[in-house]
Scaffold this motif. Structure first.
Motif, PDB file in Angstrom:
ATOM      1  N   UNK A  34      36.511 -61.290 -35.857  1.00 31.75           N
ATOM      2  CA  UNK A  34      35.778 -60.316 -34.764  1.00 31.75           C
ATOM      3  C   UNK A  34      35.035 -61.301 -33.935  1.00 31.75           C
ATOM      4  N   UNK A  35      35.802 -61.871 -32.663  1.00 26.66           N
ATOM      5  CA  UNK A  35      34.873 -62.590 -32.060  1.00 26.66           C
ATOM      6  C   UNK A  35      33.868 -62.068 -31.193  1.00 26.66           C
ATOM      7  N   UNK A  36      32.885 -62.843 -31.153  1.00 27.84           N
ATOM      8  CA  UNK A  36      31.574 -62.241 -30.568  1.00 27.84           C
ATOM      9  C   UNK A  36      31.881 -62.213 -29.044  1.00 27.84           C
ATOM     10  N   UNK A  37      30.919 -61.487 -28.256  1.00 23.73           N
ATOM     11  CA  UNK A  37      31.097 -61.219 -26.825  1.00 23.73           C
ATOM     12  C   UNK A  37      31.143 -62.269 -26.117  1.00 23.73           C
ATOM     13  N   UNK A  38      30.216 -63.499 -26.708  1.00 28.65           N
ATOM     14  CA  UNK A  38      30.266 -64.649 -25.845  1.00 28.65           C
ATOM     15  C   UNK A  38      31.214 -65.573 -25.779  1.00 28.65           C
ATOM     16  N   UNK A  39      31.891 -65.347 -27.316  1.00 28.78           N
ATOM     17  CA  UNK A  39      33.204 -66.205 -27.544  1.00 28.78           C
ATOM     18  C   UNK A  39      34.400 -65.734 -26.500  1.00 28.78           C
ATOM     19  N   UNK A  40      34.315 -64.279 -26.469  1.00 32.57           N
ATOM     20  CA  UNK A  40      35.396 -63.654 -25.584  1.00 32.57           C
ATOM     21  C   UNK A  40      35.273 -64.173 -24.092  1.00 32.57           C
ATOM     22  N   UNK A  41      33.808 -64.242 -23.780  1.00 31.14           N
ATOM     23  CA  UNK A  41      33.814 -64.765 -22.323  1.00 31.14           C
ATOM     24  C   UNK A  41      34.240 -66.109 -22.201  1.00 31.14           C
ATOM     25  N   UNK A  42      33.536 -66.877 -23.132  1.00 29.65           N
ATOM     26  CA  UNK A  42      34.001 -68.262 -23.117  1.00 29.65           C
ATOM     27  C   UNK A  42      35.738 -68.347 -22.865  1.00 29.65           C
ATOM     28  N   UNK A  43      36.544 -67.738 -23.780  1.00 30.69           N
ATOM     29  CA  UNK A  43      37.563 -67.677 -23.758  1.00 30.69           C
ATOM     30  C   UNK A  43      38.339 -67.300 -22.441  1.00 30.69           C
ATOM     31  N   UNK A  44      38.016 -66.270 -22.044  1.00 33.49           N
ATOM     32  CA  UNK A  44      38.162 -65.842 -20.587  1.00 33.49           C
ATOM     33  C   UNK A  44      37.961 -66.707 -19.557  1.00 33.49           C
ATOM     34  N   UNK A  45      36.899 -67.277 -19.604  1.00 31.05           N
ATOM     35  CA  UNK A  45      36.323 -68.274 -18.553  1.00 31.05           C
ATOM     36  C   UNK A  45      37.602 -69.596 -18.308  1.00 31.05           C
ATOM     37  N   UNK A  46      37.630 -70.089 -19.845  1.00 29.85           N
ATOM     38  CA  UNK A  46      38.488 -71.326 -19.673  1.00 29.85           C
ATOM     39  C   UNK A  46      39.807 -71.126 -19.800  1.00 29.85           C
ATOM     40  N   UNK A  47      40.296 -69.759 -20.091  1.00 30.16           N
ATOM     41  CA  UNK A  47      41.700 -69.277 -20.140  1.00 30.16           C
ATOM     42  C   UNK A  47      42.082 -69.196 -18.693  1.00 30.16           C
ATOM     43  N   UNK A  48      41.233 -68.729 -17.894  1.00 32.37           N
ATOM     44  CA  UNK A  48      41.364 -68.376 -16.396  1.00 32.37           C
ATOM     45  C   UNK A  48      41.538 -69.730 -15.672  1.00 32.37           C
ATOM     46  N   UNK A  49      40.638 -70.524 -16.139  1.00 27.82           N
ATOM     47  CA  UNK A  49      40.659 -72.048 -15.430  1.00 27.82           C
ATOM     48  C   UNK A  49      41.953 -72.633 -15.789  1.00 27.82           C
ATOM     49  N   UNK A  50      42.420 -72.624 -16.991  1.00 28.28           N
ATOM     50  CA  UNK A  50      43.735 -73.208 -17.388  1.00 28.28           C
ATOM     51  C   UNK A  50      44.922 -72.490 -16.569  1.00 28.28           C
ATOM     52  N   UNK A  51      44.858 -71.225 -16.290  1.00 29.28           N
ATOM     53  CA  UNK A  51      45.882 -70.446 -15.649  1.00 29.28           C
ATOM     54  C   UNK A  51      46.059 -70.851 -14.236  1.00 29.28           C
TER      55      UNK A  51
END
Length: 557
Positions: free
Chosen positions: A444-461
């Motif tokens: 269960x990823x932490x909220x901070x990890x989820x936000x990190x993934x969204x920030x980097x994921x959006x940047x890659x997109x």
């Protein structure tokens, strides 16, 4: 019978950010595949179909009559049933119209007619809520480093703290610095000096918290980030320090200090691996003894065997762990083998992975399952359910999900979670071919990890040339079509609620000025989507007679 862990596969973890001003989009340098010519449509006519008429707008504002309220309690009449079917048909027509407009916009975009393409993208897409749009105009005070730019009170606090350091008086240091960072958060040296004072006077927990708060306010300030990375390393959180440094390097490829942050990421990763090796070696010896005792009592040799095998695997690193687990997944899951579908996912995945900055052997697989699920293993092994393709309307939406999952692997989130807590406390419970996989998929990823993934994921997109709101659009569509109780949204609601997630993604895009009006990839995606639908129904997507199931397929079933 399907494996027990098959139902526990990691579902998509997501989060959010929005665009403030529409930057002039650029045509992607290359596309992984050609986009077929969309069906010719009457664009003005389609636009008219998706815009509310004045009469419709007026009707929305009228109050409900008593008769209408009473009718809600009566049974549905044939006429009402007919009206319901008409409404469903109208919704389908509206969706079809939007997709056709997006397809035409894609054609113009790839042809280089950017202004015309943007106009159509804007026509087909709903604007963000007004409160989100206003975020683009909100700006924090610009970060400063010169004490002369402080307010009179701020200069007094700063001067008092300097004197306190000279006299080595903790109270005279900490009190004015606390007031300074609260009243003048834009003054970066204040945060750094306050953190240093807390470190020197023994409050390690607050030392890190001060830098975490400051880094949240000014996430792109290199001095603050270096201070936070140092604090993480000082408290033994080397993998987190590595992730923080690597994320900055990936999100700011043109920054003059990118090489320094990349080196910080590698240095802290080596320290993490060294520390992990020491811990695992010690645990292996202890667990080997426990395993021998267990074998003597239960007669089960796996107790001692699993401790040694799992320890060795983790010492080798995340790529080795991901490779091992992926091998088990490929044996136990029924994978789609259709070349068109597999190539589509692999081409898209590799295109996105090439922007990641991590040297993994990335692999992408399609699971023959209609549920909307996907997960990324350590080392860049990504498994995507066929249901992901069915539930997305464009390449941009699919890419949004993929970049989010890729970000978890790029930032070592899965490996980080596996090596923490219960694993080191009781490594004997993890059997090489079952335990580690189950544990990873239950993570269960932490909220901070989820936000990190969204920030980097959006940047890659965005870096890949797609519309930045791919993931946002998917979540909004699923919420509207399937409601809050759908399996996909129920999973997402754990970090945090669905509405909050959607708003966060919009906020992310808006505040960063990411372009919503870029390539969507509707036509090609629709072709593959139709193919997947046939495959899941057991039909041959090429229209030929379906072949008899192979021995491998029968074994998987």
């Amino acid at each position: 019978m399907k494996p027990v862990w098959n139902s526990l596969l990691i579902a998509l973890s997501l989060v959010l950010l929005p665009p403030a001003a529409v930057a002039e989009p650029s045509v992607p340098e290359s596309q992984a595949y050609s986009v077929a010519e969309p069906t010719t449509i009457d664009i003005p006519k389609k636009i008219a179909q998706i815009q509310p008429t004045p009469e419709a707008a007026g009707n929305e504002e009228t109050q409900e009559t008593p008769e209408a309220a009473g009718n809600e309690e009566t049974q549905e009449t044939p006429e009402a049933a007919g009206n319901s079917e008409s409404a469903d048909t109208a919704e389908l027509d509206e969706k079809s119209s939007r997709l056709q407009i997006l397809a035409e916009a894609d054609r113009l975009y790839l042809a280089g007619d950017i202004p015309a393409a943007v106009n159509l993208y804007q026509t087909a897409k709903r604007p963000f809520p007004e409160e989100i749009q206003e975020l683009g105009s909100e700006k924090r005070p610009e970060a400063i480093t010169d004490p002369d730019l402080l307010s009179p009170a701020g200069r007094v606090y700063w001067r008092e703290a300097q004197i306190g350091f000279q006299q080595k008086l903790a109270t005279r240091i900490l009190v004015p610095l606390k007031l300074l960072v609260e009243q003048s958060p834009e003054f970066i040296p204040g945060h750094l000096l306050y953190a240093q004072a807390l470190k020197e006077y023994g409050n390690a927990k607050e030392y890190l918290e001060v830098l975490e708060r400051a880094n949240t306010l000014y996430p792109d300030h290199p001095d603050l980030l270096k201070g936070r990375i140092g604090a993480l390393a000082d408290t033994g959180k080397w993998l987190e320090a590595s992730v923080a440094a690597r994320q900055f390097a990936l999100l700011n490829p043109d920054h003059p200090q990118v090489t320094e942050f990349t080196e910080l990421a590698e240095t802290n990763l080596k320290r993490f691996r060294s520390d992990l090796r020491e811990k695992l070696t010690g645990n292996a010896i202890a667990n080997g003894l426990l395993g021998a005792i267990s074998f003597a009592v239960t007669g089960n040799p796996l107790s001692a065997f699993s401790a040694v095998q799992t320890t060795a695997l983790l010492i080798e690193g995340e790529s080795a762990l991901g490779e091992r687990i992926a091998g088990s997944a490929k044996r136990d899951l029924e994978l789609v083998e259709d070349e068109v579908v597999v190539s589509y996912i692999n081409d898209l995945g590799q295109k996105l992975a090439n922007l990641s900055g991590r040297d993994f052997n990335y692999e992408f697989y399609v699971v023959k399952d209609k549920e909307l699920n996907a997960f990324a293993l350590p080392g860049g092994k990504v498994f995507v359910n066929a249901g992901v393709i069915l539930n997305t309307n464009s390449e941009a939406e699919l890419a949004g999900l993929l970049t989010h999952e890729l970000a978890h692997a790029i930032l070592s989130h899965g490996f980080q979670r596996v090596t923490e807590g219960t694993l080191l406390a009781n490594i004997t419970q993890f059997i090489p071919l079952g335990g580690p996989l189950t544990d990873l998929l239950m993570l269960d990823y932490s909220r901070d990890q989820e936000r990190q993934a969204d920030i980097l994921g959006t940047r890659l997109l965005v870096a890949a040339g797609y519309a930045s709101d791919g993931l946002y659009n998917l979540m909004v569509t699923l919420k509207e079509e399937k409601g809050d109780d759908s399996d996909f949204l129920s999973f997402l609601s754990t970090h945090p609620g669905t509405k909050e997630r959607i708003n966060y993604l919009a906020t992310l895009i808006q505040r960063n000025g990411y372009n919503r009006y870029a390539y969507e990839g509707v036509t090609r995606h629709a072709q593959v989507k139709a193919r997947v639908e046939k495959l899941l129904k057991g039909r041959n997507p090429d229209g030929e007679k379906k072949e008899e199931p192979t021995a491998r397929t029968e074994a998987n079933n």
